[in-house]
Design an enzyme around this catalytic site. Structure first.
Site, PDB file in Angstrom:
ATOM      1  N   GLU A  72      41.229 -29.343  35.903  1.00 26.38           N
ATOM      2  CA  GLU A  72      40.820 -28.092  35.279  1.00 26.38           C
ATOM      3  C   GLU A  72      39.312 -27.898  35.412  1.00 26.38           C
ATOM      4  OE1 GLU A  72      41.518 -25.392  31.311  1.00 26.38           O
ATOM      5  OE2 GLU A  72      41.870 -27.552  31.181  1.00 26.38           O
ATOM      6  N   GLU A 116      46.845 -19.597  26.876  1.00 27.58           N
ATOM      7  CA  GLU A 116      46.169 -20.577  26.022  1.00 27.58           C
ATOM      8  C   GLU A 116      45.272 -19.837  25.038  1.00 27.58           C
ATOM      9  OE1 GLU A 116      43.971 -24.748  26.868  1.00 27.58           O
ATOM     10  OE2 GLU A 116      42.935 -23.000  27.685  1.00 27.58           O
TER      11      GLU A 116
END
Length: 294
Positions: A147, A241
């Site tokens: 990420e 998210e």
């Protein structure tokens, strides 16, 4: 159409059997096809039993995590690097046992605010460790997705270009980029171009608003991002998210700077996010048909 996922922290900050079941039930009821869990401690719940629960609702799973400073594989301390390698191997094992095919997150350094520049030796330690973990992941059927996060959460990989170079240096085919609109909105000169540059190395994608709350209630321009995902041919999961201090655990709240309740109705938040992402995908497809039809 891309499958849609949701992060478990929308529902709960814990990993007790009750927390996991509640997150699973809510996500399934709202029509999400995947749930993302932070790295789960197998000592706190029955891994085989929960894997069966996932199969019962045909819900996919992804596992994401960030390394603690004591397990920072970009450290120059060999003992800390060794600890980090073991943590990553355990995470791959848990992901495998739950039936997850993706391990994502900040796997290359600590998830922390650094006070020093990254070093060449530390970067190489991270590359060498991830090469070993990736090979272990390949045996387990789990891809490694790095990420790319903002400067306040890692000092090593903050842009897609850095991530692509890093993956090339690792040299393993099952290592991909995990991109996130929240972080890209901070670091990328052009998020849409970054997505196109990622090409087939884009393995996982997060959609999160600039203020971590309801999608569309912040500053991110989503239309070019979804156009780029379509241009990229990205057909994998798009996961929502969002964090609020009402739910997120204390450590993550501090690291990510969640100092207020960005929402207080998680069902409304999750329902809206699914509709918003679907509309953005549909709109991108319509734009493509209009602009590319002879």
């Amino acid at each position: 159409m891309n499958p849609m996922g949701i992060h478990a922290f929308v529902w709960s900050a814990g990993s007790t059997p009750e927390d996991l079941s509640r997150a699973l039930d809510h996500s399934s009821a709202l029509g999400y096809s995947l749930i993302e869990f932070p790295r789960l401690d197998p000592k706190k719940f029955d891994v085989p039993a929960f894997a069966q629960s996932l199969k019962a609702v045909t819900m996919g799973i992804a596992v994401t995590m960030g390394l603690q400073p004591s397990a920072d594989i970009s450290s120059e301390d060999a003992a800390v690097v060794a600890t980090g390698e073991q943590v990553l191997r355990e995470a791959v094992s848990v992901a495998r046992d739950l039936g997850a095919q993706k391990l994502g997150g900040i796997l290359f350094s600590a998830h922390d605010k650094y006070m020093t520049m990254p070093t060449a030796r530390g970067r190489q330690n991270s590359i060498d460790t991830l090469r070993k973990v990736a090979r272990y992941g390949a045996e387990a059927g789990v891809t490694i997705n790095l990420e790319i996060v903002n400067r306040f959460e890692s000092n090593l990989l903050n842009t897609t270009a850095q991530g692509l170079a890093f993956i090339a240096d690792i040299g393993e085919p099952n290592v991909y980029l995990h991109l996130d609109t929240f972080h890209m909105n901070i670091e990328e000169a052009n998020p849409a171009d970054a997505i196109r540059a990622a090409g087939d190395r884009l393995g996982y994608f997060h959609v999160g608003e600039s203020n971590r709350g309801f999608l569309g209630a912040g500053t991110i321009d989503y239309a070019p991002i979804f156009d780029a995902l379509l241009d990229n041919g990205y057909a994998d999961t798009i996961t929502f998210e969002s964090f609020s201090s009402a739910v997120v655990d204390k450590d993550l709240s501090i690291i990510t700077g969640i100092w207020r309740n960005t929402w207080d109705d998680n069902v409304a938040l999750a329902r809206h996010a699914k509709a918003f992402i679907q509309d953005q995908m549909d709109s991108a497809a319509r734009r493509r048909r209009i602009t590319r039809t002879p």
